[in-house]
Structure formats: C-alpha cells, structure tokens
Design a protein around this motif. Structure first.
Motif, PDB file in Angstrom:
ATOM      1  N   MET A   8       0.828  -1.206   0.000  1.00  0.00           N
ATOM      2  CA  MET A   8       0.000   0.000   0.000  1.00  0.00           C
ATOM      3  C   MET A   8       0.861   1.255   0.000  1.00  0.00           C
ATOM      4  N   VAL A   9       2.028   1.164   0.636  1.00  0.00           N
ATOM      5  CA  VAL A   9       2.941   2.306   0.552  1.00  0.00           C
ATOM      6  C   VAL A   9       3.333   2.526  -0.905  1.00  0.00           C
ATOM      7  N   LEU A  10       3.576   1.400  -1.584  1.00  0.00           N
ATOM      8  CA  LEU A  10       3.972   1.470  -2.990  1.00  0.00           C
ATOM      9  C   LEU A  10       2.899   2.163  -3.836  1.00  0.00           C
ATOM     10  N   THR A  11       1.633   1.906  -3.517  1.00  0.00           N
ATOM     11  CA  THR A  11       0.563   2.512  -4.313  1.00  0.00           C
ATOM     12  C   THR A  11       0.556   4.034  -4.197  1.00  0.00           C
ATOM     13  N   SER A  12       1.126   4.543  -3.085  1.00  0.00           N
ATOM     14  CA  SER A  12       1.056   5.995  -2.922  1.00  0.00           C
ATOM     15  C   SER A  12       2.186   6.711  -3.648  1.00  0.00           C
ATOM     16  N   LEU A  13       3.060   5.969  -4.296  1.00  0.00           N
ATOM     17  CA  LEU A  13       4.146   6.611  -5.035  1.00  0.00           C
ATOM     18  C   LEU A  13       3.721   6.803  -6.483  1.00  0.00           C
ATOM     19  N   ASP A  14       4.087   7.942  -7.061  1.00  0.00           N
ATOM     20  CA  ASP A  14       3.597   8.196  -8.413  1.00  0.00           C
ATOM     21  C   ASP A  14       4.553   7.723  -9.494  1.00  0.00           C
ATOM     22  N   SER A  15       5.792   7.441  -9.144  1.00  0.00           N
ATOM     23  CA  SER A  15       6.670   6.900 -10.181  1.00  0.00           C
ATOM     24  C   SER A  15       7.440   5.729  -9.590  1.00  0.00           C
ATOM     25  N   ILE A  16       7.248   4.576 -10.172  1.00  0.00           N
ATOM     26  CA  ILE A  16       7.969   3.415  -9.660  1.00  0.00           C
ATOM     27  C   ILE A  16       8.721   2.773 -10.807  1.00  0.00           C
ATOM     28  N   GLY A  17       9.777   2.063 -10.454  1.00  0.00           N
ATOM     29  CA  GLY A  17      10.648   1.516 -11.491  1.00  0.00           C
ATOM     30  C   GLY A  17      10.285   0.094 -11.876  1.00  0.00           C
ATOM     31  N   LYS A  18      11.139  -0.484 -12.719  1.00  0.00           N
ATOM     32  CA  LYS A  18      10.892  -1.823 -13.241  1.00  0.00           C
ATOM     33  C   LYS A  18      10.919  -2.847 -12.104  1.00  0.00           C
ATOM     34  N   ALA A  19      11.898  -2.671 -11.202  1.00  0.00           N
ATOM     35  CA  ALA A  19      12.039  -3.631 -10.111  1.00  0.00           C
ATOM     36  C   ALA A  19      10.796  -3.638  -9.226  1.00  0.00           C
ATOM     37  N   ASP A  20      10.207  -2.455  -9.054  1.00  0.00           N
ATOM     38  CA  ASP A  20       9.004  -2.382  -8.219  1.00  0.00           C
ATOM     39  C   ASP A  20       7.848  -3.084  -8.907  1.00  0.00           C
ATOM     40  N   VAL A  21       7.773  -2.924 -10.223  1.00  0.00           N
ATOM     41  CA  VAL A  21       6.716  -3.606 -10.958  1.00  0.00           C
ATOM     42  C   VAL A  21       6.892  -5.116 -10.816  1.00  0.00           C
ATOM     43  N   ASP A  22       8.139  -5.580 -10.880  1.00  0.00           N
ATOM     44  CA  ASP A  22       8.412  -7.006 -10.695  1.00  0.00           C
ATOM     45  C   ASP A  22       7.889  -7.483  -9.345  1.00  0.00           C
ATOM     46  N   ALA A  23       8.180  -6.674  -8.312  1.00  0.00           N
ATOM     47  CA  ALA A  23       7.722  -7.035  -6.972  1.00  0.00           C
ATOM     48  C   ALA A  23       6.199  -7.098  -6.942  1.00  0.00           C
ATOM     49  N   ALA A  24       5.564  -6.120  -7.580  1.00  0.00           N
ATOM     50  CA  ALA A  24       4.103  -6.090  -7.586  1.00  0.00           C
ATOM     51  C   ALA A  24       3.544  -7.302  -8.328  1.00  0.00           C
ATOM     52  N   LEU A  25       4.199  -7.680  -9.430  1.00  0.00           N
ATOM     53  CA  LEU A  25       3.738  -8.845 -10.204  1.00  0.00           C
ATOM     54  C   LEU A  25       3.802 -10.102  -9.347  1.00  0.00           C
ATOM     55  N   ALA A  26       4.923 -10.228  -8.609  1.00  0.00           N
ATOM     56  CA  ALA A  26       5.061 -11.395  -7.744  1.00  0.00           C
ATOM     57  C   ALA A  26       3.972 -11.386  -6.685  1.00  0.00           C
ATOM     58  N   ALA A  27       3.712 -10.195  -6.146  1.00  0.00           N
ATOM     59  CA  ALA A  27       2.715 -10.104  -5.084  1.00  0.00           C
ATOM     60  C   ALA A  27       1.314 -10.413  -5.603  1.00  0.00           C
ATOM     61  N   LEU A  28       1.088 -10.150  -6.889  1.00  0.00           N
ATOM     62  CA  LEU A  28      -0.241 -10.425  -7.450  1.00  0.00           C
ATOM     63  C   LEU A  28      -0.510 -11.928  -7.529  1.00  0.00           C
ATOM     64  N   ASP A  29       0.544 -12.740  -7.482  1.00  0.00           N
ATOM     65  CA  ASP A  29       0.378 -14.192  -7.485  1.00  0.00           C
ATOM     66  C   ASP A  29       0.450 -14.770  -6.089  1.00  0.00           C
ATOM     67  N   ASP A  30       0.440 -13.923  -5.098  1.00  0.00           N
ATOM     68  CA  ASP A  30       0.609 -14.383  -3.723  1.00  0.00           C
ATOM     69  C   ASP A  30      -0.589 -15.229  -3.295  1.00  0.00           C
ATOM     70  N   PRO A  31      -0.334 -16.259  -2.462  1.00  0.00           N
ATOM     71  CA  PRO A  31      -1.483 -17.063  -1.988  1.00  0.00           C
ATOM     72  C   PRO A  31      -2.437 -16.277  -1.078  1.00  0.00           C
ATOM     73  N   HIS A  32      -1.930 -15.265  -0.394  1.00  0.00           N
ATOM     74  CA  HIS A  32      -2.810 -14.537   0.528  1.00  0.00           C
ATOM     75  C   HIS A  32      -3.653 -13.511  -0.227  1.00  0.00           C
ATOM     76  N   PRO A  33      -4.981 -13.596  -0.123  1.00  0.00           N
ATOM     77  CA  PRO A  33      -5.825 -12.635  -0.836  1.00  0.00           C
ATOM     78  C   PRO A  33      -5.548 -11.198  -0.415  1.00  0.00           C
ATOM     79  N   ARG A  34      -5.161 -11.001   0.847  1.00  0.00           N
ATOM     80  CA  ARG A  34      -4.958  -9.638   1.307  1.00  0.00           C
ATOM     81  C   ARG A  34      -3.774  -8.985   0.596  1.00  0.00           C
ATOM     82  N   VAL A  35      -2.729  -9.811   0.417  1.00  0.00           N
ATOM     83  CA  VAL A  35      -1.553  -9.298  -0.295  1.00  0.00           C
ATOM     84  C   VAL A  35      -1.932  -9.003  -1.740  1.00  0.00           C
ATOM     85  N   ARG A  36      -2.675  -9.961  -2.358  1.00  0.00           N
ATOM     86  CA  ARG A  36      -3.063  -9.756  -3.754  1.00  0.00           C
ATOM     87  C   ARG A  36      -3.895  -8.480  -3.899  1.00  0.00           C
ATOM     88  N   GLN A  37      -4.780  -8.273  -2.935  1.00  0.00           N
ATOM     89  CA  GLN A  37      -5.645  -7.105  -3.002  1.00  0.00           C
ATOM     90  C   GLN A  37      -4.810  -5.812  -2.973  1.00  0.00           C
TER      91      GLN A  37
END
Lengths: 176, 968
Positions: free
Chosen positions: B481-510
């Motif tokens: 959620m901290v990440l969502t409040s940033l207006d410019s993020i890099g490639k590595a952050d997108v990678d992290a977000a992609l990984a998190a979108l496949d997370d088993p925990h729905p809360r993390v995915r959300q």
C-alpha cells in the motif's frame, strides 16, 4: 629545488631558500613592524610572505633581485592587513598646502626630539605613504626598486615621494 | 648655476645628484637647509620602530621587547641579519641575543631559533626548550617539552615562547595539543610553570558540550565533563552533566546508557524526591520512551473522560498531548516511531498522521530500517504511507511552481520577441505571485522533510519486505500500500508487484492490485486478476485497470460487467466509463466489436503528443535549447528536461505496446493519412509509423507505396517513408530515391528517414538538399546530416563538406546534434561557428562545446596556437571559455597582452570571465586590460570583471571595487 605543490613545510626547503629567508627576514620584519607597529603582526606578515614566496617560487623571475620580489609580496600583505584596520586611522587632509621651504633643523641637539615629532606625524599617514618613507629612509631603496615593489612607475613614485615630503613639511610647520 | 626647488630636492633626496654642477650661493644655502632636513629624516629612519601600544597580555610585552632587542642588535648601515651561527653542543642549540638560526632536526622538521634561545634536541621527534622563542615547522608526530608544558603535534607550523613564568604556544597552521587542550590556527595558549597539567574544568567542558550542534558530539563532551567532574568531586557538574548525558542518550534511544547516566546523578542526589524521580525515570526508560508516556497519559485521560461522559473535551486533550510531544522538536518523531510498536490501531493512525508533521529525513531512514527489520512493521508502513502521500502532494505543488517559474522565464522583452509572443508585464507579476504562493504551500506541507527525498531507498526497503515470504501477510500488504502511494515506480518495483499479485494470501493480492502504474506487464497481470476467486481482489483489480486506462483491458472489463459481485460490476462500469470516455458506456460492447479500440488508441496518443508539442526527442532538444538560453538556472533546467524526456519515453513506450498489441495493421495504415494536416509536427503519423514498423514483418507493400506504384495521397506516402525509417537500414536506397521526389513533403520525410537510419553514405545525397531546396527540406536535411554526424564524427573533419551549411537554421541544427553526440572531433567545426554572424548559431555552438567538455580545452588551445586567421583564434578563445577549462588561465592571461588582434583579446577577456576562477592573476590581467588601446577589449574586460564579482561595477571606479574584494 623541488617544486612540489605540497604543503610548504619549510623543513623541505633547500639550503638556498633558507639562506634567502635568513637574508631578507629582518628587512621584511622591519617593514611590517614600521607600519603595523606590532611585533606579533609583523612576524605573521613575515611568515606569510615567505610561505607565499616559497609556494609561488616557480613564478619568480630569477633575473630580478629576490629582495624586491619578496618585498612586493610583503607590501601587498601589509596593505591588506592595514585595510582591515583602516577605520582607526585618520586620513591626511588632502587640502594641506604644500610647503616649499624645508623644515628648519638649525639646532642639532633637538634632532632626536624632532625625529620623535616627525614619527608622530608619519604615523598618521596612510600605510602606503608610510611604507614609501620607510623604503627611502630605512631601506635606502632606489625609486626604481620602490616602483617595482609597489607595482607602479618610477616617475609616479618620485612624484608621490616629493608631494609627500611637501605635505609632511607643511604639517610639521603647522604643528609648530 | 641656479636650480629650482624641485631640482634641489631631487639633488638631496633623489637618486640623481647634481654633484658635477657648480651651484649659485642661493642654491647652496637652500641645499644645506635641505640636507639638514634630510638628517632629520635619516634620524627618524634610524630610530627604533616602536609597537603602537602594549597589548593586554603579558607575553605580548615580552615579545615586543624581544623584537626591539632584535632590532637594536641590527645596526642600520650594515646588513641587519645575523645568519644562523647556532652554537651546537651536546645537541644543545643556543643563539645569542644578536643571532637567529635555522636548525634542521630531521629531514622534515626545522626550528627557527629566535635571539637568545636554547633548544635541546632529544630525538628527531622530541625537543626540550629551556628559554627563548622558536618557530617550529614540523611534520609527523613531534613533541616540544618546556618547563611548563608538553606540546604535541602531528604536522604543523607553530611558535613556542618560553619565559621564566611559563610557556606560550601560538599555532600558525595545523593543530597542536598542549596538555588537554587542542588549539588550531591563529589560537594561542599560555601555560604557567607551576600550574597543574593543563586540564579543562568540568564547567568548561560542560559549556562546550552545550554548544555542540550534533547529538553525538554533545554526548562525547558531556561524557568528558561528567568524567572530569567525578574526578574533581564537583557535585554540581556531576549532576548537570549526568542529567544532560542521560537526556542525550534518551534522544538517541540508547536506554542502557541513559540509565547509567541517570544512575550516576542519582548517586549524588541527597534529596529524596529527586532520587525517586530519577529511579522512576530510569525504570520507565527500560520499557518505553518519554513520548510513550504522553500517549499513555492521553489514553488514560480519554478513558476517564469517557467514564465521566465528557467526550467533548477529548479533542482538547488530544491537542494538549500533541503539543507537548511536538515541543520536543523534530527529535520527538523518534519517540513517535518507537511508540508505533506498542500502540493500538487507532493510536497508530493518529501517530502516523502526526508523524508527517514531525518527521525529518533521518526519521524516514529510521522508519525504513524499522520496516525492514523489526516485527510489528504495520505501524511503520502506515506512517510511511501517510508521509509519502503528504510528500507527493508537496511535490505536485513543487512541479506546478516549477512550471509557473519556467513560464515566467519567458516573460521579458527579449524573450517574448524571440518566441513571437505578446506579453504584458501584469501577467509576469501574476506568475511571480503564483510561484511564490505555490512554493510556500509546498514548503508548509513538507514540514521538516527535505525537497528531495531518497525515494529509491524507500522503494528498496519496501521491495525487500514485499518479496520476503517469511513476513506475515499484513505487513506485506501494508508495504504494497505504501507502494501505491508513489507516483513513479521503477521496473524492479513492478516485478515485486507482479510477484505479489500471485501471492497465496488474498490480502496481499488485493493490496498489490491497488498499484495502478502504466506498464503493460502489470496490465496483463491485472487482467488475470479480474477473474480472481476473492471478490476484494477482483474489485481492486478492476478499479486499478480503470485508473491505468489501458485499451487492452477493455475486454476484461466488459466481462467484469457480468461479475457475480455487485461491487465488482459497479467498479467495472466506472472504470469502463473512464477509459472509453466519449463513448456511451451502454454501447461499449458494440463499439468494441466494431473498432477494437483503434481510434481510441490513436486519439489518446494524440493528446499525449499535443501536451508535449514535439514527437521526436531531437525536436524536443532544439526547442528546449533555444529556450535554455533564457533560463535562470540552466543546470536545473537541463535536469528537468532529462527527467521529462525519460517520463515521456516511458509513457510513449506504454502507448506503443498498447497499440501494437491491440490495433489491426490495416487500420493503422489507414490512419497514416487521417487528420494529419492539423498536426504540424507529424507526430501522430510518426507514432503510427513507429508502431507499424514494429508490427509488420513484410514491408514490400509499404515500399511499393513509397515508390508511388499505386496512386496514394502525399500523407500516406510520407507515412510509409516513416515506417521504413523506423525499421533497420535495409531500405536506405528506397529513401534515397525519395529524396528526388517531386513533392517537397516527401523529400523532407525522406531526409528524416535517412537521418534516423544514420548511414554516413547518405550524407552525400543529403547535401544537395541542404544547398538548394524548399526551406523545410533544407532544415530537415541539415538535421539529418547532424544526426548522421553525431554517430559518425569523422564526417565533420572535411572542411569542404561543412562549408556547405549556409543557412543559420542548418548550422543550429547541426550544432545541437553534435553537442548531443559530444565527440571531440566536432570541436574544430564548432569553434568556427562560435564566431558566426547569427546569434542563435553562436549560442548553439557554445552550448555544444560546453556539452562536449572533457579535453576540449586542450584541443582548443592547440587550435588557438596553430590558427592562422584571427577568426579562428577568436573562436578558439571563446570556446575555451565555453568549456570552462581553468587549466588554461595562465596562458590566456599571458595572451591577453601578447595577442595582436583586439577582437581576439576581447574574446580572451570574455573567456576569463566565463571560466570564473577568482584568482589574483586573472584580476590583474583584466585590470590591465581595462587600459587596452581598443574600447572593445576594455568593455570585454569590464564585463568579465562584472561576471567574476557577480555584480554591476560602475565603470569609472571598477579598479577600486575590484581591489577591495578578496581574491585567491
């Protein structure tokens, strides 16, 4: 002599340069003392002047006397130092009439007393003028050398010197 | 013979004497008076020089007397110096009252002995001084022992004077330790013989500690004061220093040390109540901080108020608590950060809210550390999110202020003319007010935060948390959620977000689904998440897709319109409405089936391009560089420009991916001719061409269209040329043929294409187009050659070749291209343009030279020395100023006098000003140039001095002003 740009520890100075220092230290010291009137300041000026001379030795033109070169450095330093103190000093009245007749020194017995009085007058002069008298009467420098030290021309120094004498005369006689 | 008074004065006082002349009696009388007067002056000269007045300190008197003694020892008539004949006996050096001496102790250390002094050399690094005065120039560890003190040094110049009562040490350079004191340049110390070894009193140490600016220094000094006070049994200062030390440690959050310090104080305090307080304090410290106490107290008060049903007083109490916390200054934020651990959720939010007004940059670092390493991170991430949101808001205001300031820089007489704008002064005032108001607001919003926060560090810490599977899901979702409040993020952050979108925990995915960043990989993953099993994830993904606005996500969103969850359906409707704005959401399915969103894609890029005015980065450059001339802070402008370009490129890339993955090629070919006449920069056409170049495997049809095999409109043919330009260089011959087309628009497009391909062989074909053609073709051809030259710098070594660039526009284009390329081979050409008749060309060449930098100064100086015509020398001299090569100061100053041509002298003076080194050498050279015989040189020297002195000096008194300033 090594021309390294490191800190100029005088410890690294060659024998030749220490000889130069010893030969001219007193002259520069007296020059400082005559204007700054303070042994401590005069010594500082000396040290600074020789350190500067050492640092910039590569810019020294060996065909010219070392004395005038180091005097030139010291001259700048002294004037810079005086500039900070200048507010304490009274400016000589520009309108002082130029006296053509010499100071009357008929009685030799009074000479030292008059010299005291003269010293008092000279102290009131701007530092550049004091130095000019210093060079002329204490160091016995020629006008050409003085011109080189003060970065001026010989003719200008000569004119300044005689104008200065005129002023001192009128001040001396005016003061009774 | 008779002489006038001046001549007589010269005779007596001057260097010339008239001894060979027989004087008349009147003159002889005058001469004898003058000679008596001269005796008076000589007597003055012989008199000893007395110091003005004794100083307050005793040693000064001693020094003055010593100095006078030296002088008395020097008879005036002879050489006043007694050189160093130092008596050396058993390593004991002595000078008599009339001697001075230089003694070498070791290769690196010398001592200058003043008159009447004695030094005993014990080792190379230790001497003993028994009397007199000496100046030490030493290097390496060294020690001087006197009856009163031991002086230790590391490498320095200092002066030691010993008199029967004590020792004075005066430091000229470096640092010296005398007993416990350390003294630096210009400081001095007098130590009495029978004094105890010099030790600073606890009081002084305490005072010094109070003056320290830095917490660590304060701790060090308080500790020393405490130690000294303990040694001296100074109860008052044990208590004061101990108490302060404890407080400092508290601020540093080092509870054990703070407790120890308080314990020392407690041991001294006889008073019962104080003792109790101290013990309580120490006890409290073991568990929590002072801020926590306030918070606890607040919680208790609220409970009491609730019990007595006085809820209206809660806000008042709250304010009181915060006021007492905030009164602790920025340091209070550490307490709050610490308090984040233990508090309840509501209090945490409160703390996070308050933190953003208190936190400073080190505080953020602490928060990040906390986030990455300690348990209970959720509080830290909440706080971080609040802070970053706040910071982003301030940054938006900053950006607005920057924009306003940028616009403001074009409001002025010269500038508005250049851009053909009509500007009235009122608009300028309005702008100025706006800028100030925006800056004030932004600063107020930032509180203690610096203008540039180290966002990369924060992101790094966040990524670590997000990608660590051992951390609990609450924390990870908070970090996302901290990440969502940033207006410019890099490639590595997108990678992290992609990984998190496949997370088993729905809360993390959300939480991860909340990241709405224009990136095609992220869009694809979010589209997947629209079919997630958890409602909340689906909902969030649909909302984010709407925020991103990718055309590729439309089918998924249309599908989501039939989602079982009411919330998701509603969100999908809202998101679709946002994306397909001009189209009625009810007709969205039909519209999609018909067009597949191609028109939407192109229109959207159209808006983006219009915002930017220019499509190609080089267009952006030329416009920008023209404006840069008037910018107030060119370095900042350059940075802003680079940042803007990077952002533009990334957005363009996103849109390109969008188009390539969604739009059918035949539709795009049709678009090559659509609405293009309205687009002066052909940006849309170029964009479509670039997309097509990547989409099409077979371009034979395009080639045929360029050749005009089938009747086509000019626009489509030009578009096809662009398509070929964006491909690899295989189609160079097709484009070169197009250079001879009858249609100017096609010729210009071909120039563009060849410039893009950048093959040096095309330069010969482009050159005739520079020479004779319609203006737009000439500009395009020059720019193309510039682009080719940027890649193949040898192109410009051929002097005949470059002489062809007749028009100022062409020269300017080439300069910018060469500057961007930054190759030293182009220096000779740029140097010549430095003295071009057109101001724009001169500026462009100066910019390019400055951009090339590096060893350009040497190359230019070499050219200056070898140049035969004065124009070449002038250009080279100006160029050295542009590249700001300070190593050329000395030769330039020298040349300022020796250069025969006044124009070149003026150029040298200008360069000296531009290089901007305030050295005495430069000053003297420029002052001397003020007396130059040519007014042009005098004016140049004057303006260079103005530049160096950063002011406008009155021309009449420039000498005085300059000499009164400090020069190095």
């Amino acid at each position: 002599m090594s021309m390294s740009k490191e800190k100029p520890w005088l410890g690294h100075v060659s024998e030749a340069f220490s000889q130069l220092i010893l030969a001219h230290y007193a002259g520069v010291y007296r020059m400082g003392l005559s204007i700054l009137r303070n042994a401590h300041d005069a010594e500082e000026v000396c040290q600074e002047a020789f350190l500067k001379a050492y640092e910039h030795y590569d810019t020294y033109d060996a065909s010219r006397p070392f004395k005038t070169w180091v005097y030139t450095i010291a001259y700048r330093l002294i004037l810079n130092r005086m500039r900070d103190k200048r507010s304490e000093r009274k400016a000589l009245t520009e309108t002082a009439p130029r006296a053509a007749s010499p100071i009357d020194v008929s009685d030799r017995a009074e000479l030292s007393e008059m010299a005291e009085k003269l010293d008092g007058l000279i102290r009131e002069l701007p530092p550049e003028d004091q130095l000019l008298l210093h060079y002329r009467f204490r160091d016995d420098l020629k006008f050409g050398d003085i011109a080189e030290i003060t970065r001026s021309t010989e003719a200008a120094v000569r004119v300044r010197f005689f104008r200065l004498l005129g002023r001192i005369r009128s001040d001396f006689q005016g003061a009774g | 013979m008779h002489l006038n008074f001046d001549e007589l004065q010269e005779h007596v006082y001057g260097d010339r004497r008239f001894d060979h002349v027989e004087l008349c009696s009147e003159c002889r009388a005058k001469v004898s008076r003058l000679e008596r007067e001269r005796e008076l002056f000589d007597a003055w000269g012989r008199n000893e020089i007395r110091p003005a007045r004794p100083r307050r300190r005793l040693w000064y008197v001693a020094a003055a007397v010593a100095a006078a003694a030296i002088l008395l020892a020097w008879p005036r008539a002879q050489s006043p110096v007694v050189t160093g004949e130092v008596t050396v006996r058993d390593k004991r050096m002595t000078t008599s009252p009339a001697q001075q001496g230089l003694v070498r102790i070791s290769p690196k250390s010398t001592v200058t002995l003043r008159p009447d002094s004695e030094v005993l050399v014990e080792t190379e690094q230790r001497v003993q001084m028994t009397r007199g005065r000496a100046l030490f120039h030493v290097s390496g560890p060294f020690e001087v022992r006197t009856a009163a003190a031991i002086v230790r040094v590391l490498g320095t110049i200092f002066d030691v004077a010993v008199d029967p009562k004590g020792t004075r040490v005066h430091v000229i350079e470096g640092r010296v330790q005398v007993g416990e004191f350390e003294i630096g340049p210009g400081e001095e110390l007098y130590v009495h013989v029978n004094a105890e070894p010099p030790q600073d009193s606890a009081e002084n140490l305490y005072r010094k500690a109070v003056d320290q600016k830095n917490l660590d220094d304060q701790i060090r000094w308080y500790a020393r004061a405490l130690e000294r006070a303990q040694a001296k049994q100074d109860v008052e200062y044990i208590i004061r220093a101990g108490f302060q030390l404890g407080r400092c440690y508290e601020l540093k959050l080092q509870e054990t040390e703070a407790m120890n310090a308080y314990a020392v104080v407690a041991a001294q305090k006889a008073d019962k109540d104080d003792l109790k307080w101290l013990v309580n304090r120490a006890d409290e410290l073991g568990k929590r901080r002072g801020v926590q106490m306030h918070l606890d107290q607040f919680a208790r008060t609220v409970r009491d108020l609730r019990a007595t049903e006085q809820m209206r007083r809660v806000p008042e109490e709250e304010e009181k608590t915060w006021a007492s916390i905030a009164s602790k200054g920025p340091r209070a934020c550490y307490g709050l950060i610490q308090a984040l651990d233990a508090s309840e959720v509501q209090v945490k939010t409160l703390i996070a809210n308050r933190l953003k007004t208190l936190i400073d940059a080190p505080g953020i670092a602490t928060l990040i550390e906390k986030l990455a390493s300690k348990p209970h991170r959720d509080g830290a991430s909440t706080a971080l999110r609040e802070i970053l949101l706040q910071f982003n808001r301030a940054r938006e205001l900053d950006a607005a202020a920057d924009q306003a300031e940028w616009e403001l820089s074009f409001i002025g007489p010269g500038v508005s003319e250049e851009f053909g704008e009509k500007v009235d002064e009122r608009r300028g005032d309005l702008h100025r007010e706006t800028v100030e108001a925006l800056r004030r607001k932004a600063d107020a919003m930032r509180y203690n935060l610096p203008r540039s926060l180290a966002v990369p560090d924060i992101l790094e810490a966040l990524r670590k948390v997000i990608l660590d599977p051992t951390i609990d899901e609450t924390t990870r979702s908070e970090a996302l959620m901290v990440l969502t409040s940033l207006d410019s993020i890099g490639k590595a952050d997108v990678d992290a977000a992609l990984a998190a979108l496949d997370d088993p925990h729905p809360r993390v995915r959300q939480s991860a689904a909340g990241i709405a960043w224009p990136d095609h990989r992220l869009v694809a993953k979010l589209v997947e998440r629209v079919n997630d099993e958890a409602d909340l994830v689906r909902h969030q993904a649909v909302l984010s897709l709407g925020r991103i606005g990718s055309v590729g996500s439309i089918p998924a969103l249309i599908e989501a319109l039939d989602d079982p969850s009411h919330h998701v359906r509603k969100a999908a409707q809202a998101s679709l409405a946002k994306i397909v704005e001009p189209i009625n959401p009810a007709d969205v399915r039909a519209w999609w089936n018909e067009t597949r969103g191609a028109d939407l894609l192109v229109t959207r890029f159209d808006t983006l391009v219009r915002q930017w005015t220019h499509y190609h980065p080089n267009d952006l450059c030329v416009g920008f560089h023209r404006k840069l001339r008037f910018a107030r802070d060119p370095v900042k402008e350059q940075e802003r420009f680079e940042a803007a370009r990077a952002r533009f490129e990334s957005l363009k890339e996103f849109h390109k991916r969008e188009v390539i993955s969604n739009a059918p090629p035949d539709l795009l070919i049709r678009y090559l001719s659509g609405r293009l006449r309205e687009d002066p920069y052909w940006a849309l056409q170029l964009f479509v061409a670039e997309c097509l170049a990547e989409m099409l495997a077979d371009v034979s049809e395009i080639r045929d269209m360029v050749r005009g095999a089938r009747p086509q409109t000019t626009e489509v043919r030009a578009g096809c040329i662009y398509v070929l330009a964006f491909r690899n260089g295989d189609d160079r011959d097709v484009l070169e043929d197009a250079l001879l087309d009858g249609d100017a628009r096609i010729r210009a497009a071909a120039c563009f294409g060849l410039g893009r391909i950048g093959d040096p062989r095309s330069a010969a074909q482009l050159l005739p187009r520079v020479r004779v053609d319609r203006p737009e073709v000439r500009t395009a051809a020059a720019r193309a050659i510039g682009q080719i030259a940027a890649r193949h710098p040898t192109l410009f070594q051929d002097a005949e070749f470059v002489r062809e660039f007749a028009s100022a526009d062409a020269k300017e284009e080439v300069c910018f291209a060469l500057g961007e390329a930054g190759h030293p081979n182009s220096i000779s050409y740029l140097r010549r343009l430095r003295v071009d008749a057109d101001e724009r060309v001169r500026f462009a060449a100066a910019w390019a030279l400055a951009r090339i930098g590096g060893n350009a100064g040497d190359v230019l100086w070499d050219m200056y020395l070898r140049a035969e015509s004065y124009l070449d020398r002038e250009g080279a001299a100006l160029g050295i100023g542009d590249v700001k090569d300070s190593s050329k100061l000395v030769p330039l100053c020298d040349r300022l006098f020796r250069e025969p041509n006044p124009k070149v002298r003026a150029a040298i003076a200008e360069s000296l000003g531009k290089i901007g080194v305030r050295s005495i050498l430069v000053r003297d050279a420029l002052l001397a140039a003020l007396d130059d015989s040519t007014d042009m040189v005098r004016r140049a020297a004057w303006s260079a001095l103005n530049v160096l002195c950063e002011g406008k000096l009155p021309r009449a008194q420039v000498r005085e002003f300059v000499e009164n300033q400090r020069w190095d």
